[in-house]
Write a protein that holds these residues in place. Structure first.
Motif, mmCIF file in Angstrom:
data_model
loop_
_atom_site.group_PDB
_atom_site.id
_atom_site.type_symbol
_atom_site.label_atom_id
_atom_site.label_comp_id
_atom_site.label_asym_id
_atom_site.label_seq_id
_atom_site.Cartn_x
_atom_site.Cartn_y
_atom_site.Cartn_z
ATOM 1 N N HIS A 159 0.850 -1.177 -0.091
ATOM 2 C CA HIS A 159 0.075 0.038 -0.036
ATOM 3 C C HIS A 159 0.852 1.065 0.017
ATOM 4 C CE1 HIS A 159 -3.982 -2.035 1.644
ATOM 5 N NE2 HIS A 159 -3.642 -2.514 0.395
ATOM 6 N N HIS A 164 -0.120 0.273 -6.318
ATOM 7 C CA HIS A 164 -1.292 0.045 -5.500
ATOM 8 C C HIS A 164 -1.980 1.447 -5.541
ATOM 9 C CE1 HIS A 164 -4.077 0.344 -1.927
ATOM 10 N NE2 HIS A 164 -4.181 -1.020 -2.212
ATOM 11 N N HIS A 165 -1.346 2.634 -5.660
ATOM 12 C CA HIS A 165 -2.118 3.905 -5.807
ATOM 13 C C HIS A 165 -2.703 4.166 -6.810
ATOM 14 C CE1 HIS A 165 -2.422 8.214 -5.251
ATOM 15 N NE2 HIS A 165 -2.031 8.396 -6.411
ATOM 16 N N SER A 168 -5.821 1.869 -7.294
ATOM 17 C CA SER A 168 -6.780 2.124 -6.398
ATOM 18 C C SER A 168 -7.657 3.328 -6.901
ATOM 19 C CB SER A 168 -6.391 2.661 -4.873
ATOM 20 O OG SER A 168 -5.556 3.767 -5.016
ATOM 21 N N THR A 191 -8.732 -4.343 -4.619
ATOM 22 C CA THR A 191 -8.503 -2.924 -5.069
ATOM 23 C C THR A 191 -9.282 -2.729 -6.526
ATOM 24 O OG1 THR A 191 -6.521 -2.889 -3.690
ATOM 25 C CG2 THR A 191 -6.937 -1.154 -5.391
ATOM 26 N N ALA A 195 -12.333 -0.203 -7.651
ATOM 27 C CA ALA A 195 -12.228 0.851 -8.580
ATOM 28 C C ALA A 195 -13.229 0.625 -9.742
ATOM 29 C CB ALA A 195 -10.585 0.894 -9.046
#
Length: 300
Positions: A159, A164-165, A168, A191, A195
């Motif tokens: 994370h 991951h960002h 997401s 995740t 989204a």
């Protein structure tokens, strides 16, 4: 599976970063030799290398493939948004790019960070989880890990990465390979699904036609109009450049591509060829019959 940590800096100047590719210069390039796997990492004259961000796939901004010119996916429907968010998250501002997507100026010219890698791909790019600033703490008492340290990457560590960002925010697609640890893949799957459900403005999911179907009338259909999984785009744009927009022979073409993957109900032997999960209708429309997070690709 543990991953090797390497500290260094990200550099954008004179490079062509996109939403899942960026240049990285280790503090000590000798640690490239610690990257596991049979594919070595190709380095430039300074010891830097191109990174492919693990577990995600961003819309293409400059795909070469078949033909004399670069092809891109719709730049205003997510391709540039993913690239810009990647550079901004890393710490670059005032990024200037020319007509061929090459960075001609940025502030600063380099930003510190670290990568967690389990190997390189067939193009000799290091496949990595990308972090900024100081690396994760290890040991007792805790202190930042050093280059060469092998880490069992936790979900919390995941994370802290741009991989991951971006997922997401819905700016990239999930695309998983077998080297990715199961716990990380499970978290990234959840995740991506969140989204997709959120379908935030500017996300790829807002316009995605991967499983709903994309009608192909010309090359412009896939470079200017339709948002789809980049892996399918790359196969499709090569096909259209070679044979034209009639998709009647696309499935045999995909069979020749040799993509290997498994699905949850069939782990062995691997399925060979995207034709097993692609459907063509009589209206010259192409769609994938399974969500991309179901597929676990083999890194060749």
């Amino acid at each position: 599976m543990s991953m090797v940590l390497i500290t260094g800096s990200y550099q954008a100047l004179h490079d062509r970063p996109d939403g899942d590719t960026v240049h990285f210069l280790p503090q000590d390039p000798g640690f490239w030799c610690d990257v596991p796997g049979r594919n070595r990492v190709d380095r430039d004259e300074h010891g830097g290398a191109s990174l492919r961000l693990d577990a995600i796939d961003a819309l293409e901004t400059h795909y070469k493939g078949v033909g004399p010119d670069f092809a891109h996916q719709p730049l205003g429907l997510g391709a540039h948004a993913a690239r810009d968010e990647l550079l901004n998250w890393l710490g670059f501002t005032n990024v200037v790019q020319d007509a061929e997507e090459k960075v001609t100026a940025s502030t600063p010219t380099a930003v510190p960070g670290y990568i967690l890698t389990g190997g390189a791909d067939v193009f000799h790019r290091c496949v990595a989880l990308v972090g900024r600033g100081s690396p994760p703490n290890v040991g007792d008492p805790p202190k930042p890990a050093r280059s060469g340290f092998r880490l069992d990457v936790t979900v919390d560590m995941l994370h802290q990465t741009v991989n991951h960002h971006l997922l997401s925010l819905g700016l990239v697609y999930p695309t998983f390979y077998q080297g990715l640890p199961d716990n990380l893949r499970a978290d990234l799957t959840a995740t991506a699904q969140q989204a997709r459900t959120a379908m935030a403005p500017g996300s790829v999911w807002q316009h995605d036609a991967t499983t709903t179907g994309a009608k192909i009338e010309s090359l412009d259909s896939i470079t200017e109009d339709v948002v789809m999984l980049p892996k399918l785009f790359r196969r499709l744009v090569d096909y259209v450049r070679l044979f034209g927009p009639d998709l009647s022979c696309l499935l045999p073409f995909l069979a020749g591509g040799g993509d290997e993957f498994t699905v949850p109900e069939q782990r062995k032997p691997p399925i060979v060829g995207l034709q097993h999960v692609v459907e063509i209708t009589n209206s010259n429309t192409v769609r994938m019959t399974r969500p991309i997070e179901d597929l676990l690709f083999t890194e060749k």
